[in-house]
Design an enzyme around this catalytic site. Structure first.
Site, PDB file in Angstrom:
ATOM      1  N   ASP A 337       0.833  -1.215   0.000  1.00  0.00           N
ATOM      2  CA  ASP A 337       0.000   0.000   0.000  1.00  0.00           C
ATOM      3  C   ASP A 337       0.860   1.255   0.000  1.00  0.00           C
ATOM      4  OD1 ASP A 337      -0.295   0.943   3.351  1.00  0.00           O
ATOM      5  OD2 ASP A 337       0.839  -0.793   2.649  1.00  0.00           O
ATOM      6  N   GLU A 338       0.300   2.351  -0.523  1.00  0.00           N
ATOM      7  CA  GLU A 338       0.885   3.695  -0.403  1.00  0.00           C
ATOM      8  C   GLU A 338       2.366   3.747  -0.774  1.00  0.00           C
ATOM      9  OE1 GLU A 338      -2.014   5.662   2.901  1.00  0.00           O
ATOM     10  OE2 GLU A 338      -0.421   4.375   3.674  1.00  0.00           O
ATOM     11  N   ALA A 339       2.729   3.076  -1.868  1.00  0.00           N
ATOM     12  CA  ALA A 339       4.125   3.104  -2.328  1.00  0.00           C
ATOM     13  C   ALA A 339       4.313   4.346  -3.196  1.00  0.00           C
ATOM     14  CB  ALA A 339       4.447   1.836  -3.097  1.00  0.00           C
TER      15      ALA A 339
END
Ligand code: IFG
Length: 530
Positions: A337-339
């Protein structure tokens, strides 16, 4: 014409149940008040949570008292005996009774039986039959017997001896994956604190504990091949506190404890983003070869493993290898997530190799649903954490991945994120997905939630509890309870039982039990507590 006794008994039961209520939800069977007089006390078979497939009160009950024994039958099945021992222990506490466990299937008391032919029980279901000489718990598996025991607990008074009303419960879960997540990275929690949460979750037949072990603010599990991850990366947390970490033995102890309660542990190493704690611990994990500072704030998306360095893949292979050895369950969660600091092409290339590493160590991938933008490996499970305002193309990509054979775990942030405030008065918690009062967490249907995703593609549901703003057990319980009981119902109960008014009464009826267990739950205004 003589009416057969069983038919007569059935007639008596049906006669007692208001015409509107089905046999399934036999609550209110002996409701003494006129309809509409407000929430009267629910009859025992009507307040089982999660609501069972069917429950019928009938005939005289069983006097649970000083002479009660638990019988684990003649099977020399050690696992059945362990279920019996644990149930006896769970019954001794509130009742103050000896409740010894004895061999030999015949005789009065609480009888645990494995029967391959238990109708409709599946891998986790059971049948419970209560009558004057005792209560018989029957299931195809020890897990089913454990779940039968949790139902039995709710048919007994919260404390002291009492009568298990006569009747029958037949039950089995709707979804296979019924999970709760604890983020021990933002704020460190001890194994003992998490064990207590496991006790509470298992009581309501939740069967998976997802542990978010690593993030920007902390690395919480000792890894032999990379010792500084925990020793240094575990030495702080949000707000600058001391943090902490679990040794492998402590982690093994938690996994075993959860396993005895038929709760599988799913460990998560978040990657390629959310990795500042690792990059503060080892300079070589950074593309510029410089170790990062430890981070104690709550921003996200600023860190990324160095996708172009081979050392990065040795790192994830060794970490996932050690984690796989500690994981009896089938899944390893690799985050994803949220890379925001990893270019899309690099993200896809990285996740390809991370998924290969998971497969090499014999496990199945779970990842946050952003993996759908890359190449989910065959059988990889996607955990959806979108919400009502998530853009249609993102939802469509998840639906397409489900259709392509990737089972979904639903964790809608504006329904099941337990770190979302209940309302504007809630002290801890965040509100980026909006306020989530108790009813909103419960009143939705996973089977029809995502357009184009039939129930058959839904592996189950999970309620994550992120801990940026939650640092103590009372705050953890305040945010988790009572909303995680809604998760338990959504994951277990048949769709026909899903009704807010009926559920809210079942939930209210749990208050004495939660009070007796000293659970710091939120007495939400939208629940008819007594
Ligand atoms: N999103 C982040 C979490 C956490 C959360 C807090 C996911 C998958 C917001 N990622 O949820 O790390 O910061 O509500």
């Amino acid at each position: 014409m003589r009416v057969p006794r069983r038919a007569l008994a059935a007639l008596l039961v049906l006669a007692a149940v208001p015409a509107t209520a089905s046999c399934t939800a036999a609550h209110g069977a002996d409701d003494p008040r006129p309809a509409g007089a407000g929430p009267a006390a629910l009859a025992p078979y009507g307040r089982i949570l999660p609501a069972p497939v069917s429950a019928h009160a009938a005939g005289p009950g069983y006097a649970f008292g000083p002479g009660t024994v638990v019988r684990t039958g003649t099977t020399d099945d050690e696992e059945v005996r362990k279920v019996g021992e644990l149930l006896a222990e769970q019954l001794r506490g509130p009742s103050g009774l000896p409740v010894p466990v004895v061999d030999g299937a015949e005789g009065d008391g609480i009888r645990l039986r494995i029967d391959e032919g238990t109708e409709g029980a599946g891998a986790e279901g059971y049948r419970l039959e209560s009558g004057p000489d005792g209560v018989t718990l029957t299931a195809r598996t020890p897990a089913g017997l454990f779940h039968a025991g949790q139902t039995l607990r709710q048919l007994l008074p919260v404390s002291g001896p009492g009568t298990v009303p006569g009747g029958t419960v037949t039950d089995a879960p709707r979804f296979a994956y019924r999970g709760a997540m604890v983020d021990v990275a933002r704020h460190f929690f001890t194994v003992e604190q998490v064990k207590r949460y496991v006790d509470q979750l298992a009581q309501y037949k939740v069967n998976t504990l997802h542990l978010h072990l690593t993030d920007d603010q902390g690395w919480r599990l000792a890894i032999d091949s990379w010792p500084k991850l925990a020793q240094y990366g575990g030495g702080s947390e949000v707000g600058g506190g001391p943090g902490g970490y679990w040794t492998k033995d402590q982690y093994r102890d938690l996994v075993a404890y959860a396993g005895e309660r038929y709760v599988d542990v799913v460990p998560e190493i978040d990657m390629p983003g959310h990795v500042n704690a690792a990059q503060a611990s080892y300079a070589e994990l950074n593309c510029d070869g410089k170790a990062r500072e430890r981070y104690t704030g709550i921003k996200v998306g600023f860190s990324s493993l160095c996708v172009g360095k081979e050392r990065t893949y040795e790192f994830i292979d060794q970490v996932l290898g050690e984690l796989a050895e500690l994981t009896p369950g089938p899944y390893l969660h690799i985050g994803g997530d949220e890379a925001h600091s990893t270019p899309a092409a690099d993200y896809a290339a990285f996740m390809d190799r991370a998924q290969e590493a998971v497969a090499k160590h014999g496990k199945t991938v779970i990842a946050w649903h952003q993996l759908a933008t890359a190449h989910p490996a065959p059988g990889a499970v996607l955990q959806y954490w979108g919400h009502d305002r998530t853009a249609a193309p993102e939802k469509a990509a998840v639906a397409a991945a489900a259709k392509a054979g990737h089972p979904l775990i639903l964790s809608p942030a504006d329904r099941l994120y337990l770190d979302m405030k209940y309302d504007a008065t809630t002290k801890p918690g965040l509100a980026w997905a909006g306020f989530v009062p108790v009813r909103r967490a419960y009143d939705w249907d996973p089977g029809t939630y995502l357009a184009g995703v039939p129930e058959s593609e839904i592996l189950g549901v999970e309620a994550p509890l992120w801990t940026e703003t939650i640092a103590t057990r009372p705050d953890l319980e305040y945010m988790a309870f009572p909303r995680v009981l809604g998760l338990a119902e959504l994951g277990w109960s048949p769709p026909a039982a899903r009704d807010w008014t009926a559920y809210s009464r079942r939930l209210a009826a749990q208050a004495p039990r939660l009070d007796s267990q000293d659970v710091n739950y939120h007495r939400a205004p939208d629940v008819p507590w007594r």
